[in-house]
Design a protein around this motif. Structure first.
Motif, mmCIF file in Angstrom:
data_model
loop_
_atom_site.group_PDB
_atom_site.id
_atom_site.type_symbol
_atom_site.label_atom_id
_atom_site.label_comp_id
_atom_site.label_asym_id
_atom_site.label_seq_id
_atom_site.Cartn_x
_atom_site.Cartn_y
_atom_site.Cartn_z
ATOM 1 N N LEU A 119 0.679 -7.596 -9.898
ATOM 2 C CA LEU A 119 -0.256 -7.839 -10.994
ATOM 3 C C LEU A 119 -0.775 -9.269 -10.984
ATOM 4 N N PHE A 120 0.136 -10.251 -10.898
ATOM 5 C CA PHE A 120 -0.266 -11.643 -11.080
ATOM 6 C C PHE A 120 -0.725 -12.324 -9.796
ATOM 7 N N ARG A 121 -0.423 -11.748 -8.629
ATOM 8 C CA ARG A 121 -0.819 -12.384 -7.380
ATOM 9 C C ARG A 121 -1.872 -11.604 -6.603
ATOM 10 N N ILE A 122 -2.129 -10.363 -6.999
ATOM 11 C CA ILE A 122 -3.143 -9.564 -6.303
ATOM 12 C C ILE A 122 -4.203 -9.052 -7.262
ATOM 13 N N VAL A 123 -3.765 -8.296 -8.281
ATOM 14 C CA VAL A 123 -4.715 -7.614 -9.155
ATOM 15 C C VAL A 123 -5.523 -8.598 -10.001
ATOM 16 N N PRO A 151 -8.873 -1.553 -4.440
ATOM 17 C CA PRO A 151 -8.393 -0.543 -3.476
ATOM 18 C C PRO A 151 -6.893 -0.326 -3.577
ATOM 19 N N GLU A 152 -6.514 0.937 -3.590
ATOM 20 C CA GLU A 152 -5.098 1.280 -3.685
ATOM 21 C C GLU A 152 -4.327 0.820 -2.452
ATOM 22 N N SER A 153 -5.033 0.655 -1.328
ATOM 23 C CA SER A 153 -4.363 0.230 -0.102
ATOM 24 C C SER A 153 -3.754 -1.161 -0.241
ATOM 25 N N LEU A 154 -4.399 -2.035 -1.049
ATOM 26 C CA LEU A 154 -3.837 -3.366 -1.263
ATOM 27 C C LEU A 154 -2.507 -3.282 -2.000
#
Length: 298
Positions: free
Chosen positions: A190-194, A172-175
């Motif tokens: 990138l490294f902590r969410i995606v 989701p783009e909201s994140l």
């Protein structure tokens, strides 16, 4: 009150189930027997194996002599070490670069993503060819006779980039927007969410890249000249195709050299194949998921 019990099948459905089971068992035997043949041959006595004809359903004269000769060969152990370096370093480099590319191409608002993606897809179907690639890597980049020649040119696979990009687009783009509001930059996102939200697909990438590095031998044959840099698969190719087992046979007589050589070939195949077979079952469930991701959404 609903009546419980087994679902009744028609005679045609039962016949279909029986035929299907018999066919699948036949396919299992056809698929599994070549591998069992190699295992039984590697564990057989060399002379009995050479004189045997027909199907091999069990080892002929159980013996570990072929494996002992294989592990005494310094080229095998050096090849193992080089292959492990290539697999670990290459897979980490592949994951890092593919993740960066997939993240950029999956973000909304980044300009020129479609033309760049078309150019990347173009490389799946057309390449410069072997000679220009050799000149580029060996002469212009100066990577000849180096393990870097096996790592840097293939840092990103186009197919794997498409799969990972599709996975990143499903987040989701909201994140991402909430992380931006909290002050996170692209590397943090990138490294902590995606990536943590895409761990199953990352496991697919580990499988694809790791197996590819483990089985690769052609580039090593092209770019490497010193034997102490050869990966395991190139050593295996020499043993199987060039029949170079004489130096591994010890002090056997000439008449026994052929028999010992056959056992060594089969033992080398098992030694080169077993590690990747041991890892594959743990990642198999992610394999189908990664293929489905690449086929559902481009």
């Amino acid at each position: 009150m609903a009546r419980s019990g087994a679902i009744r099948r028609s005679i045609g459905e039962n016949i279909f189930q029986i035929v299907n089971i018999v066919f699948m068992l036949f396919m299992i035997v056809v698929t599994l027997y070549p591998f069992l043949y190699v295992i039984f041959s590697s564990l057989s006595d060399s002379k009995q194996l050479l004189s045997h004809t027909g199907a091999l359903l069990m080892p002929k004269g159980f013996s570990f002599n072929a494996y002992a000769m294989v592990f005494k060969n310094p080229n095998i152990m050096t090849g193992y070490m080089n292959t492990l370096i290539i697999v670990v370093a290459g897979t980490l480099l592949n994951l890092f670069m593919t993740s960066l590319g997939a993240y950029v191409l999956s973000r909304k608002g980044v300009p020129w993503t479609r033309p760049v993606m078309l150019l990347i897809i173009f490389t799946m179907f057309f390449s410069g060819g072997l000679i220009p690639s050799y000149l580029l890597i060996n002469n212009w980049l100066g990577l000849g006779n180096s393990l870097l020649a096996l790592l840097i040119p293939g840092m990103i696979s186009t197919w794997n980039l498409i799969i990972l990009r599709t996975s990143f687009e499903s987040i989701p783009e909201s994140l991402v927007e909430s992380a931006w509001i909290d002050g996170a930059h692209d590397f943090t996102i990138l490294f902590r969410i995606v990536i943590p939200l895409s761990l199953p697909v990352m496991a697919v990438m580990v499988l694809f890249y790791g197996v590819g590095h483990w089985n690769a031998w052609f580039n090593a044959m092209i770019y490497l000249r010193e034997r102490n840099l050869f990966p395991l698969q190139l050593i295996l190719r020499e043993i199987l195709i060039q029949n170079s087992t004489a130096y591994m046979s010890g002090e056997t007589s000439m008449e026994d050299a052929e028999a010992v050589g056959e056992s060594i070939k089969y033992a080398t195949i098992i030694v080169a194949t077993l590690p990747i077979l041991a890892v594959y079952p743990f990642l198999q469930k992610y394999f189908v998921k990664g293929v489905m991701i690449g086929s559902i959404k481009g």
